[in-house]
Design a protein around this motif. Structure first.
Motif, PDB file in Angstrom:
ATOM      1  N   PRO A   1      10.838 -14.000  -7.330  1.00  0.00           N
ATOM      2  CA  PRO A   1      11.028 -13.318  -8.757  1.00  0.00           C
ATOM      3  C   PRO A   1      10.726 -11.943  -8.984  1.00  0.00           C
ATOM      4  N   ARG A   2      11.242 -11.387 -10.058  1.00  0.00           N
ATOM      5  CA  ARG A   2      10.908 -10.067 -10.332  1.00  0.00           C
ATOM      6  C   ARG A   2       9.518  -9.978 -10.848  1.00  0.00           C
ATOM      7  N   LEU A   3       9.132  -8.759 -10.533  1.00  0.00           N
ATOM      8  CA  LEU A   3       7.694  -8.277 -10.920  1.00  0.00           C
ATOM      9  C   LEU A   3       7.583  -8.415 -12.387  1.00  0.00           C
ATOM     10  N   PRO A   4       6.319  -8.811 -12.545  1.00  0.00           N
ATOM     11  CA  PRO A   4       6.139  -8.844 -14.080  1.00  0.00           C
ATOM     12  C   PRO A   4       6.612  -7.608 -15.029  1.00  0.00           C
ATOM     13  N   ALA A   5       7.131  -7.838 -16.123  1.00  0.00           N
ATOM     14  CA  ALA A   5       7.486  -6.532 -17.032  1.00  0.00           C
ATOM     15  C   ALA A   5       6.350  -5.533 -17.064  1.00  0.00           C
ATOM     16  N   VAL A   6       5.308  -5.702 -17.037  1.00  0.00           N
ATOM     17  CA  VAL A   6       4.344  -4.647 -17.327  1.00  0.00           C
ATOM     18  C   VAL A   6       4.380  -3.880 -15.918  1.00  0.00           C
ATOM     19  N   LYS A   7       4.500  -4.391 -14.953  1.00  0.00           N
ATOM     20  CA  LYS A   7       4.607  -3.665 -13.631  1.00  0.00           C
ATOM     21  C   LYS A   7       5.938  -2.699 -13.321  1.00  0.00           C
TER      22      LYS A   7
ATOM     23  N   TYR B   1      -1.064   0.290 -17.503  1.00  0.00           N
ATOM     24  CA  TYR B   1      -1.574   0.886 -16.635  1.00  0.00           C
ATOM     25  C   TYR B   1      -2.443  -0.170 -15.661  1.00  0.00           C
ATOM     26  N   ALA B   2      -3.304  -0.875 -16.203  1.00  0.00           N
ATOM     27  CA  ALA B   2      -4.018  -1.785 -15.687  1.00  0.00           C
ATOM     28  C   ALA B   2      -3.442  -2.902 -14.971  1.00  0.00           C
ATOM     29  N   GLY B   3      -2.813  -3.773 -15.859  1.00  0.00           N
ATOM     30  CA  GLY B   3      -1.972  -4.997 -15.211  1.00  0.00           C
ATOM     31  C   GLY B   3      -0.911  -4.390 -14.413  1.00  0.00           C
ATOM     32  N   GLY B   4      -0.262  -3.214 -14.720  1.00  0.00           N
ATOM     33  CA  GLY B   4       0.636  -2.676 -13.941  1.00  0.00           C
ATOM     34  C   GLY B   4       0.396  -2.378 -12.467  1.00  0.00           C
ATOM     35  N   LEU B   5      -0.953  -1.729 -12.521  1.00  0.00           N
ATOM     36  CA  LEU B   5      -1.123  -1.347 -10.993  1.00  0.00           C
ATOM     37  C   LEU B   5      -1.498  -2.091 -10.119  1.00  0.00           C
ATOM     38  N   ARG B   6      -2.859  -2.955 -10.556  1.00  0.00           N
ATOM     39  CA  ARG B   6      -3.750  -3.562  -9.972  1.00  0.00           C
ATOM     40  C   ARG B   6      -3.494  -5.241  -9.728  1.00  0.00           C
ATOM     41  N   ASP B   7      -3.064  -5.875 -10.789  1.00  0.00           N
ATOM     42  CA  ASP B   7      -3.254  -7.285 -11.083  1.00  0.00           C
ATOM     43  C   ASP B   7      -2.252  -7.911  -9.573  1.00  0.00           C
ATOM     44  N   PRO B   8      -2.588  -8.804  -8.942  1.00  0.00           N
ATOM     45  CA  PRO B   8      -1.740  -9.622  -7.977  1.00  0.00           C
ATOM     46  C   PRO B   8      -0.751 -10.319  -8.867  1.00  0.00           C
ATOM     47  N   PHE B   9       0.335 -10.369  -7.965  1.00  0.00           N
ATOM     48  CA  PHE B   9       1.415 -11.112  -8.515  1.00  0.00           C
ATOM     49  C   PHE B   9       1.714 -12.024  -7.581  1.00  0.00           C
TER      50      PHE B   9
ATOM     51  N   ALA C   1       0.874  -1.348   0.169  1.00  0.00           N
ATOM     52  CA  ALA C   1       0.137   0.026  -0.071  1.00  0.00           C
ATOM     53  C   ALA C   1       1.164   1.091   0.084  1.00  0.00           C
ATOM     54  N   ILE C   2       1.851   1.246  -1.068  1.00  0.00           N
ATOM     55  CA  ILE C   2       2.401   2.157  -1.077  1.00  0.00           C
ATOM     56  C   ILE C   2       2.726   2.768  -2.558  1.00  0.00           C
ATOM     57  N   PRO C   3       3.228   4.192  -3.024  1.00  0.00           N
ATOM     58  CA  PRO C   3       3.071   4.331  -4.321  1.00  0.00           C
ATOM     59  C   PRO C   3       3.756   3.517  -5.327  1.00  0.00           C
ATOM     60  N   PRO C   4       3.489   3.455  -6.366  1.00  0.00           N
ATOM     61  CA  PRO C   4       4.159   2.721  -7.410  1.00  0.00           C
ATOM     62  C   PRO C   4       5.804   3.233  -7.485  1.00  0.00           C
ATOM     63  N   ALA C   5       5.916   4.406  -7.418  1.00  0.00           N
ATOM     64  CA  ALA C   5       7.390   4.844  -7.758  1.00  0.00           C
ATOM     65  C   ALA C   5       7.970   4.036  -6.625  1.00  0.00           C
ATOM     66  N   HIS C   6       7.573   4.056  -5.432  1.00  0.00           N
ATOM     67  CA  HIS C   6       8.496   3.511  -4.393  1.00  0.00           C
ATOM     68  C   HIS C   6       8.481   1.762  -4.400  1.00  0.00           C
ATOM     69  N   ILE C   7       7.615   1.123  -4.864  1.00  0.00           N
ATOM     70  CA  ILE C   7       7.312  -0.368  -5.044  1.00  0.00           C
ATOM     71  C   ILE C   7       8.708  -0.523  -5.921  1.00  0.00           C
ATOM     72  N   ALA C   8       9.021  -0.076  -7.074  1.00  0.00           N
ATOM     73  CA  ALA C   8      10.234   0.086  -8.021  1.00  0.00           C
ATOM     74  C   ALA C   8      11.514   0.035  -7.110  1.00  0.00           C
ATOM     75  N   LYS C   9      11.796   0.405  -5.692  1.00  0.00           N
ATOM     76  CA  LYS C   9      12.936   0.293  -4.913  1.00  0.00           C
ATOM     77  C   LYS C   9      13.278  -0.655  -4.351  1.00  0.00           C
ATOM     78  N   ILE C  10      11.855  -1.766  -4.370  1.00  0.00           N
ATOM     79  CA  ILE C  10      12.088  -2.809  -3.425  1.00  0.00           C
ATOM     80  C   ILE C  10      12.638  -4.061  -4.496  1.00  0.00           C
ATOM     81  N   LYS C  11      13.617  -4.792  -4.073  1.00  0.00           N
ATOM     82  CA  LYS C  11      14.106  -6.035  -4.992  1.00  0.00           C
ATOM     83  C   LYS C  11      13.130  -7.150  -4.610  1.00  0.00           C
TER      84      LYS C  11
END
Length: 492
Positions: free
Chosen positions: A286-292, A426-434, A273-283
């Protein structure tokens, strides 16, 4: 020393969205074992209420998220449950508008700004067209709309220049959007803007302070108390502060979350529950999907700042003014800035009757303004306000400012903004669970994206996703319908 702890669910972020998710989960099953990891030393995220001096003592004012409205059903229901009262935004009296090359200040009494007839027609036509296009956008898959690729390939500036033809109406649109989103027209994908408008039910709902719009009410005692009361209500749920997450490792059916301090939290499910820009800083492993990953690159937080000033009396009211100002900044009051700092101003007198003004500094104006020293910034703000309310603005009791870039684990506000080319992800990158990871935060909302109400809706949606996996018997069709239902105005 490294410690490993086990939970059912880990929530990252103790803002409104993360706390709402925890509250919803426990309302369905009080036996769930939940921990909330918060990188800062407080709850509330992009809400921040501070005490400021008044003539008789102190009172509370918001330097973060500020308003709610009846069209924002998720937040309105939540504050009612928490026992928080609203306070009507003051709107009576003359309003001020400052646009155009000559920076002339004009006043008006109605909801219609003081523009030429042609400029008003141009503005009205543009707003209606944007609303019409926004209705074609599916919140769950914006890029799939008929002109999705075309609209995502242009900026908001490009669209405005192609469709509006009066300089003053264009500038007013620019100022309004800068004040709402915190970015310049040239930075915003037009498709993203249509998605944003669609989530609010129309452009008017975003920019006005009239009934059922976004700026209808403030909250008595400030907005941060939403999170403070939820945190208190959660009781035994642990909120661990100063615990930034550095890595997340998933196996087939579990997650290991590692913090900066070296602690490891194992769980079945996790909500970010943090902004997308900060999710990108987490390792991630496996890696997040490419769309995310692609979306996170293209969705930075906006530039947003606020100033709150308290006074002995609401002199602007005595002089017949509402306190509302829409301005292009006007002339520069500092050699290092191209214009004045402000874009929007409102009366911010508290529910206790303590007078105040709130002013917003956003977009490119904030980038210039933040380079000044403290006193130079204050001088520019006061001189800008004096254009509208006179020299009495100098006779303040207390003054506070907040540039949200200065928050290390937030670094901007009010929302992450998608630039051109981002919306295909946008849609898959924001909301879809991984796998076991679920995503909340106001950016992921489908109703009132970017607002506190969107944060609540997104928190509930992430919680429902988890419950459907872990406790499916607790979720009804009505739960799903209620959380996705847009507001319907009583006059429609």
């Amino acid at each position: 020393m490294e410690r490993t702890r086990e939970y059912d669910i880990v929530i990252v972020g103790a803002g409104i969205s993360g706390l709402s998710a925890a509250r919803y989960l426990l309302s369905k099953d009080s036996n769930l074992n939940i921990v909330i990891l918060e990188a800062t030393d407080r709850v509330g995220g992009r809400t921040f209420t501070v005490p400021l001096k008044t003539e008789t003592g102190t009172d509370s004012w918001d330097l973060g998220a500020h308003w709610v409205g009846r069209s924002q059903t998720h937040i309105m229901k939540l504050i009612e449950e928490l026992g928080i009262k609203t306070h009507q935004q003051y709107l009576n009296g003359r309003k001020f508008l400052q646009v155009g090359k000559d920076n002339t200040v004009k006043s008006y009494m109605s909801d219609i700004p003081t523009l030429s007839l042609l400029a008003l027609l141009d503005l009205d036509r543009a707003m209606k067209k944007i609303d019409s296009l926004a209705k074609e956008v599916d919140q769950k898959e914006p890029f799939a709309c008929k002109r999705g690729k075309e609209f995502d390939g242009m900026t908001m500036e490009t669209y405005i220049n192609q469709t509006m033809w009066m300089a003053d109406s264009k500038e007013l649109m620019e100022v309004a959007i800068r004040g709402v989103i915190g970015a310049e027209l040239s930075e915003i994908s037009f498709l993203y803007f249509l998605t944003y408008v669609s989530s609010a039910g129309g452009l008017k709902n975003l920019v006005e302070a009239t009934p059922y719009t976004a700026q209808e009410y403030t909250l008595q005692g400030g907005c941060q108390q939403i999170s403070l009361r939820m945190a208190e209500e959660l009781g035994d749920v642990r909120i661990i502060f100063r615990e930034p997450v550095t890595s997340i490792t998933q196996s087939h059916d579990s997650v290991a979350v590692t913090s900066e301090s070296g602690n490891i939290y194992k769980c079945k499910k996790i909500i970010l529950a943090i902004p997308p820009a900060h999710i990108a800083k987490i390792k991630f492993d496996p890696r997040l999907p490419a769309v995310k990953r692609e979306l996170h690159k293209r969705m930075p937080l906006a530039n947003y700042g606020k100033v709150v000033i308290t006074y002995k009396e609401a002199f602007w009211r005595k002089n017949g003014c509402s306190g509302e100002v829409v301005t292009n900044g006007g002339p520069s009051f500092d050699p290092d800035c191209s214009c004045g700092p402000l874009c929007l101003v409102f009366d911010d007198t508290s529910a206790n009757g303590n007078p105040g003004l709130v002013a917003f500094v956003a977009g490119a104006q904030l980038v210039e303004w933040r380079q000044l020293e403290d006193e130079a910034r204050k001088t520019s703000v006061l001189k800008c306000l004096a254009q509208f309310f006179g020299d009495q603005v100098e006779e303040y009791i207390d003054y506070a400012e907040k540039d949200w870039e200065s928050e290390p684990y937030i670094a901007g506000a009010p929302v992450c903004v998608a630039g051109p080319g981002a919306m295909r992800y946008y849609a898959g990158g924001l909301r879809d669970p991984f796998r076991c990871i679920h995503f909340a935060g106001t950016e992921t909302a489908t109703v009132w994206t970017g607002y506190m109400s969107g944060a609540v809706q997104a928190g509930y949606r992430a919680a429902i996703e988890i419950l459907l996996d872990l406790r499916p018997q607790t979720v009804s069709g009505q739960d799903l319908e209620d959380n996705n239902k847009p507001f319907k105005h009583p006059n429609t």
